[in-house]
Design an enzyme around this catalytic site. Structure first.
Site, PDB file in Angstrom:
ATOM      1  N   TYR A 137      36.088  41.320 -48.926  1.00 45.76           N
ATOM      2  CA  TYR A 137      36.563  41.273 -50.025  1.00 45.76           C
ATOM      3  C   TYR A 137      35.306  40.914 -51.436  1.00 45.76           C
ATOM      4  CZ  TYR A 137      40.955  41.135 -48.349  1.00 45.76           C
ATOM      5  OH  TYR A 137      42.721  41.576 -47.680  1.00 45.76           O
ATOM      6  N   LYS A 179      38.212  42.773 -34.586  1.00 44.01           N
ATOM      7  CA  LYS A 179      38.312  43.748 -34.019  1.00 44.01           C
ATOM      8  C   LYS A 179      37.096  44.330 -33.151  1.00 44.01           C
ATOM      9  CE  LYS A 179      40.816  48.038 -33.743  1.00 44.01           C
ATOM     10  NZ  LYS A 179      41.464  48.579 -33.157  1.00 44.01           N
ATOM     11  N   ASP A 212      45.353  44.311 -34.267  1.00 45.45           N
ATOM     12  CA  ASP A 212      46.267  45.322 -34.169  1.00 45.45           C
ATOM     13  C   ASP A 212      47.301  44.545 -33.224  1.00 45.45           C
ATOM     14  OD1 ASP A 212      44.090  46.169 -32.712  1.00 45.45           O
ATOM     15  OD2 ASP A 212      45.080  47.830 -32.478  1.00 45.45           O
ATOM     16  N   ASP A 236      44.290  37.760 -44.259  1.00 43.08           N
ATOM     17  CA  ASP A 236      45.298  37.755 -45.502  1.00 43.08           C
ATOM     18  C   ASP A 236      46.012  38.060 -44.695  1.00 43.08           C
ATOM     19  OD1 ASP A 236      46.447  37.837 -47.753  1.00 43.08           O
ATOM     20  OD2 ASP A 236      44.772  39.646 -48.058  1.00 43.08           O
ATOM     21  N   ASP A 240      49.821  36.146 -44.034  1.00 38.71           N
ATOM     22  CA  ASP A 240      51.138  36.275 -44.206  1.00 38.71           C
ATOM     23  C   ASP A 240      51.861  36.682 -43.538  1.00 38.71           C
ATOM     24  OD1 ASP A 240      50.557  35.482 -46.881  1.00 38.71           O
ATOM     25  OD2 ASP A 240      49.281  37.344 -47.852  1.00 38.71           O
TER      26      ASP A 240
HETATM   27 MG   LIG Z   1      47.651  37.347 -49.075  1.00 39.97          MG
HETATM   28 MG   LIG Z   2      46.529  50.108 -32.132  1.00 40.11          MG
END
Ligand SMILES: [Mg+2]
Ligand SMILES: [Mg+2]
Lengths: 341, 341
Positions: A137, A179, A212, A236, A240
């Protein structure tokens, strides 16, 4: 010494939920409150969402408690006009807040509101620690010809400080989400996590989970987590997603922490202009934000836990404001919680 | 003309679940099958997970049906040694597969296995279309001094083709997921989506959802989605989150599509080496992968739907393999589904 709390009631329902929160905090300690205009209220008075005076006052304070900002009155697409949210961005920057903490602690009395089955959420008590000032970001971005790009970039120092925040918030276990099977920034992230763990927090259990996989486990097995620490964008998404586990967004508090300066504590919900001024706003997320202030701002764990169990108790005894399908008003809710404190 | 299907049974339970799938497909059309060694089986025979001959055969075929690859026999940390997964990466590249499709269609008979409440998942039937060859997972990455970075980068052409795949898969509504309030690559993504919608698919309803909001809505309101199209990493996270809605990962099929060439169809589950050779593997995800082959590979929608309802019917009538807590074996499962076809 008396701790100073900078109070930013802001807009909409903000002032209504701030007043009983001051009352609640006064029952738990000797605090001095300094109230300031912020957001739309500051735009109306001073033409800017955050004045230099308020910035300085917040920097001097021991903690900042914010209710909510914004409303249709200040909605604008004119980039030259001030917007309430600018106050929040400016304050985060001025206080150097690089860590966002979002606890998810579904209340047994409200399990029915969760999209998850009772047996899945029962016992969930997790905290998402999100890096707030780096990563995808904030990296270099642009467009050239037919191509657009953004950059996920982290320095060792940025990773170190957020990872320490995560370890400090953990009692037994920290889950670092990355990741690292694909991303170079995640590989650096994991190296730093391993080093900080080995050198400073080896008494805490550490696990690494790919983002993931974390998105899956949050639904299938949320009690597996205690504290999750992760970079800005992953945080983020996961914070959420986690928020949704409770089914009661109106009850969620948050904390934003920096280095040695004051932290900022605020509910996740907005200023709810549609019900402002009616005295029916739900103050519980603000009370729970005050609990985070006590815990993470002043290391007053017992008092923080007392607020949380008073809220649980009030809900268990049937307290329901309008957003929870009941007809209790703000004063009823405040009285119920103070009663169990 | 007879369509040719390249069959890659692969490793572990692969061959056991491939055999009844051929039987099922033969009931639905006139197909010619060409079976090839792939993955670990190919390593054993030829020293590589994917030979040039098999690559060429897959390129010539009208569709490729793959069961599963891998197993402890070929696990290695020696980068010089061949690994079964390399076959998959090589095949994806050779076929130019840039779109990964993951349908999520919880079966009423198995709602109890879902972490979500019945009333939340009831009626869910969504498809995640993930860009597979671009974005953060493939952009420039590196490390210099104390800093590491990865790049999320997309060209207009890359976005156009995946967005078309999304629109083509939608009957009524496409949800495009991005983070256009922050990322430049998402802003380009959204511009392209809007243009392709206006010029080519204006009969389809289009909505834009931010990725953090999508992560919430997938839990709180999964029936709101029909087809989701999104970039590689967002799709990685959201497709795995979606997969968890069913609570029965063993039933999930997937499709990978490219331009004009053959698509690749395979179950999401792995090769389950622990139960290989026992005749007890659950073939349903493979059957459902064959349904995707019929739908997206050969435009045989009626036959695809017939397979899906036969699977639903068999489960409704009580079919449960070991992974679903029952004692039906592979042959029982195949017989049950063929019976309802
Ligand atoms: Mg958010
Ligand atoms: Mg995956």
């Amino acid at each position: 010494m008396t701790k100073t709390i900078a109070l930013l009631p802001g807009d909409g329902i903000g002032p209504e939920i701030t007043a009983p929160t001051v009352e609640l905090l006064n029952k738990l300690g000797d605090f001095s409150f300094e109230e300031h205009l912020f957001g739309g209220a500051s735009i109306d008075a001073h033409g800017t969402a955050l004045t230099d005076e308020v910035t300085a006052a917040c920097q001097r304070a021991d903690a900042v408690l914010l209710a909510a900002v914004g409303g249709p009155k200040w909605d604008t697409t004119d980039p030259a006009k001030p917007r309430p949210e600018q106050g929040l961005l400016g304050l985060r920057k001025a206080l150097g807040l690089y860590a966002n903490l979002r606890p998810v602690r579904p209340v047994p009395a409200l399990y029915d509101a969760s999209p998850l089955k009772r047996e899945i959420i029962d016992g969930t008590n997790l905290l998402v620690v999100r890096e707030l000032t780096g990563g995808l970001y904030f990296g270099d971005r642009g467009r050239r010809d037919d191509v657009a790009w953004d950059t996920m970039i982290y320095s060792v120092e940025e990773i170190e400080r957020i990872v320490r925040t995560g370890f400090k918030a953990a009692r037994k276990k920290l889950t670092s989400v990355d990741k690292a099977n694909v991303l170079e920034s995640s590989r650096l992230w994991r190296e730093v996590v391993l080093r900080v763990h080995r050198d400073e927090f080896s008494h805490i259990e550490l696990e690494h989970v790919l983002v993931d996989n974390a998105a899956m486990q949050l639904i299938s097995n949320p009690t597996a987590f205690e504290v999750i620490v992760t970079e800005n964008m992953f945080g983020d998404i996961l914070s959420d997603e986690s928020a949704m586990l409770t089914g009661s967004i109106g009850l969620l508090p948050s904390a934003s922490l920096g280095g040695d300066g004051p932290g900022l504590f605020e509910p996740v919900h907005g200023s709810a202009p549609d019900i402002a001024g009616k005295g029916i706003a739900n103050p519980l997320a603000m009370f729970l934000s005050a609990a985070l202030l006590l815990r993470h701002g002043f290391a007053m764990e017992d008092e923080a836990a007392a607020v949380e169990s008073a809220v649980d108790r009030a809900l268990a005894e049937g307290l329901r404001t309008a957003d929870l399908g009941g007809d209790a008003n703000t004063a009823d809710a405040a009285a119920a919680v103070l009663n169990y404190l």
